[in-house]
Design a protein around this motif. Structure first.
Motif, PDB file in Angstrom:
ATOM      1  N   GLU A 177       0.823  -1.209   0.000  1.00 60.12           N
ATOM      2  CA  GLU A 177       0.000   0.000   0.000  1.00 60.12           C
ATOM      3  C   GLU A 177       0.859   1.262   0.000  1.00 60.12           C
ATOM      4  O   GLU A 177       0.628   2.195  -0.786  1.00 60.12           O
ATOM      5  N   ALA A 178       1.859   1.305   0.876  1.00 64.42           N
ATOM      6  CA  ALA A 178       2.730   2.481   0.939  1.00 64.42           C
ATOM      7  C   ALA A 178       3.469   2.688  -0.375  1.00 64.42           C
ATOM      8  O   ALA A 178       3.609   3.824  -0.855  1.00 64.42           O
ATOM      9  N   ALA A 179       3.947   1.604  -0.984  1.00 61.92           N
ATOM     10  CA  ALA A 179       4.676   1.705  -2.248  1.00 61.92           C
ATOM     11  C   ALA A 179       3.790   2.279  -3.345  1.00 61.92           C
ATOM     12  O   ALA A 179       4.210   3.156  -4.117  1.00 61.92           O
ATOM     13  N   ALA A 180       2.550   1.810  -3.422  1.00 63.49           N
ATOM     14  CA  ALA A 180       1.654   2.258  -4.490  1.00 63.49           C
ATOM     15  C   ALA A 180       1.146   3.674  -4.253  1.00 63.49           C
ATOM     16  O   ALA A 180       1.056   4.479  -5.193  1.00 63.49           O
ATOM     17  N   VAL A 181       0.792   3.995  -3.017  1.00 58.75           N
ATOM     18  CA  VAL A 181       0.250   5.321  -2.725  1.00 58.75           C
ATOM     19  C   VAL A 181       1.323   6.389  -2.915  1.00 58.75           C
ATOM     20  O   VAL A 181       1.059   7.450  -3.511  1.00 58.75           O
ATOM     21  N   THR A 182       2.531   6.140  -2.424  1.00 58.39           N
ATOM     22  CA  THR A 182       3.591   7.139  -2.620  1.00 58.39           C
ATOM     23  C   THR A 182       3.971   7.259  -4.094  1.00 58.39           C
ATOM     24  O   THR A 182       4.365   8.342  -4.550  1.00 58.39           O
ATOM     25  N   ALA A 183       3.834   6.175  -4.849  1.00 59.01           N
ATOM     26  CA  ALA A 183       4.071   6.245  -6.299  1.00 59.01           C
ATOM     27  C   ALA A 183       3.069   7.188  -6.949  1.00 59.01           C
ATOM     28  O   ALA A 183       3.443   8.027  -7.789  1.00 59.01           O
ATOM     29  N   ALA A 184       1.803   7.065  -6.561  1.00 59.58           N
ATOM     30  CA  ALA A 184       0.793   7.970  -7.106  1.00 59.58           C
ATOM     31  C   ALA A 184       1.069   9.420  -6.683  1.00 59.58           C
ATOM     32  O   ALA A 184       0.947  10.351  -7.490  1.00 59.58           O
ATOM     33  N   LEU A 185       1.457   9.610  -5.437  1.00 57.84           N
ATOM     34  CA  LEU A 185       1.807  10.954  -4.971  1.00 57.84           C
ATOM     35  C   LEU A 185       2.966  11.534  -5.779  1.00 57.84           C
ATOM     36  O   LEU A 185       2.996  12.740  -6.062  1.00 57.84           O
ATOM     37  N   SER A 186       3.908  10.687  -6.132  1.00 57.06           N
ATOM     38  CA  SER A 186       5.131  11.165  -6.793  1.00 57.06           C
ATOM     39  C   SER A 186       4.859  11.790  -8.150  1.00 57.06           C
ATOM     40  O   SER A 186       5.691  12.550  -8.662  1.00 57.06           O
ATOM     41  N   VAL A 187       3.724  11.461  -8.756  1.00 55.16           N
ATOM     42  CA  VAL A 187       3.386  12.027 -10.069  1.00 55.16           C
ATOM     43  C   VAL A 187       2.153  12.933  -9.981  1.00 55.16           C
ATOM     44  O   VAL A 187       1.511  13.221 -10.994  1.00 55.16           O
ATOM     45  N   ASP A 188       1.832  13.364  -8.743  1.00 59.35           N
ATOM     46  CA  ASP A 188       0.691  14.264  -8.530  1.00 59.35           C
ATOM     47  C   ASP A 188      -0.605  13.704  -9.112  1.00 59.35           C
ATOM     48  O   ASP A 188      -1.390  14.425  -9.754  1.00 59.35           O
ATOM     49  N   ALA A 189      -0.834  12.424  -8.885  1.00 58.78           N
ATOM     50  CA  ALA A 189      -2.049  11.783  -9.395  1.00 58.78           C
ATOM     51  C   ALA A 189      -3.276  12.342  -8.707  1.00 58.78           C
ATOM     52  O   ALA A 189      -3.233  12.706  -7.527  1.00 58.78           O
ATOM     53  N   PRO A 190      -4.412  12.420  -9.410  1.00 59.29           N
ATOM     54  CA  PRO A 190      -5.656  12.869  -8.759  1.00 59.29           C
ATOM     55  C   PRO A 190      -6.097  11.860  -7.695  1.00 59.29           C
ATOM     56  O   PRO A 190      -5.688  10.701  -7.702  1.00 59.29           O
TER      57      PRO A 190
END
Length: 324
Positions: A177-190
């Motif tokens: 979960e942390a890996a995927a959520v921070t990945a989304a954060l890293s590209v400013d995902a909605p």
């Protein structure tokens, strides 16, 4: 082509970040780290992170994407080093553990070192360090709680499925979960993409751990440990829970009693493994695994179509069919 091949250049960059992060002028520390780096595992968590970042951004990665992916792998390996001490494990995947080679103190200190370097990589984030710290801090809390709950349940031998799912969420899925959520954060995902990343990763992580627990009862599995190894630690996992659900009450109670006594009588392992086979415990666990894989895949519906999304689907299905 599998995800590792598709991500070859990006994973090489993550490995180089990890190598630089762990470099030390302490010869013993540096040599031990190099030994661990030279035999990387499946790189499942950084692969998940990189694919999710790309799927949320049309194929683009940022410096933060690489930093968070490296942090996930560093944190994962830190927990393995500590787990080997907690479980007194002489080997992992057929290789000697740091604990068996250098002792408990060195393994704990090395795990601490990897953990701190994971935090350093999170702090490398140019725009999302606070969110990243919160995500990974939650994971560390989850890991500790999951380990303690597992110890408590091993002592009482009264694990039920609700306990099991909480343990594997805390010990495995929370880091996915942390890996995927921070990945989304890293590209400013909605937000809708970030929510999808979270749901996908949790279901993927649970499926991944169920597969590992099936392996513990599968003599054909190539995992470097004997069948029923977890039983010796009095861990009641999903294949056994499934068999207990399918068996008559008196027989189930007798099996739980055997689990409680197995450390004094390890030969009971064979009877418990036979019980799991008799009452289709592995099939029961496989059905639940397939359900979580399906949930992971369906959670991706909100993401735009593309090759990276296709590889996320592949990654979920790989979790169900992998041999190691």
């Amino acid at each position: 082509m599998g995800a590792a091949e598709y991500l070859e250049k990006d994973l090489a960059q993550v490995r180089e970040i990890i190598r630089r992060s762990l470099s030390s002028d302490i010869d013993l520390l540096d040599r031990t780290n190099e030994s661990l780096i030279s035999r990387p595992g499946k790189m499942m968590r950084p692969s998940l992170a990189l694919l999710m970042a790309k799927a949320c951004s049309g194929g683009k990665l940022t410096d933060d994407s690489y930093s968070f992916a490296a942090a996930a792998e560093l944190l994962h390996n830190a927990t393995l080093l500590h787990d080997d001490v907690a479980d007194n494990s002489p080997s992992r995947r057929g290789r000697p553990t740091v604990m068996s080679l250098l002792g408990d103190r060195a393994a704990v200190l090395l795990g601490d070192f990897w953990l701190v370097k994971a935090m350093d990589r999170i702090l490398d984030s140019k725009t999302h360090d606070i969110e990243g710290i919160r995500c990974f801090a939650k994971t560390l809390s989850d890991l500790a709680e999951g380990e303690m709950l597992q110890l408590q349940k091993a002592s009482s031998c009264d694990t039920v499925e609700e306990d099991y799912y909480r343990i594997i969420y805390n010990k495995t899925a929370s880091l996915f979960e942390a890996a995927a959520v921070t990945a989304a954060l890293s590209v400013d995902a909605p937000k809708e993409y970030t929510d999808a990343a979270r749901e996908y990763a949790v279901n993927l992580g649970i499926a991944f751990q169920i597969k590992d627990d099936i392996f513990d009862y599968d003599p054909s599995a190539q995992i470097g440990k004997p069948v029923g190894h977890d039983l010796l630690e009095q861990k009641i996992t999903l294949p056994l829970l499934g068999a207990l659900a399918n068996a008559p009450g008196e027989e189930s109670a007798a099996i739980r009693s055997m689990v409680a006594r197995i450390q004094d009588n390890p030969s009971l392992r064979e009877e418990i493994v036979a019980f799991v086979e008799k009452y289709d415990g592995m099939a029961y666990a496989q059905e639940r695994l397939d359900e979580y894989v399906a949930k992971a895949v369906s959670s991706l519906d909100v993401l735009p179509e593309g090759e990276d999304k296709d590889y996320l689907v592949w990654l979920a299905r790989y979790s169900a069919g992998r041999k190691i």
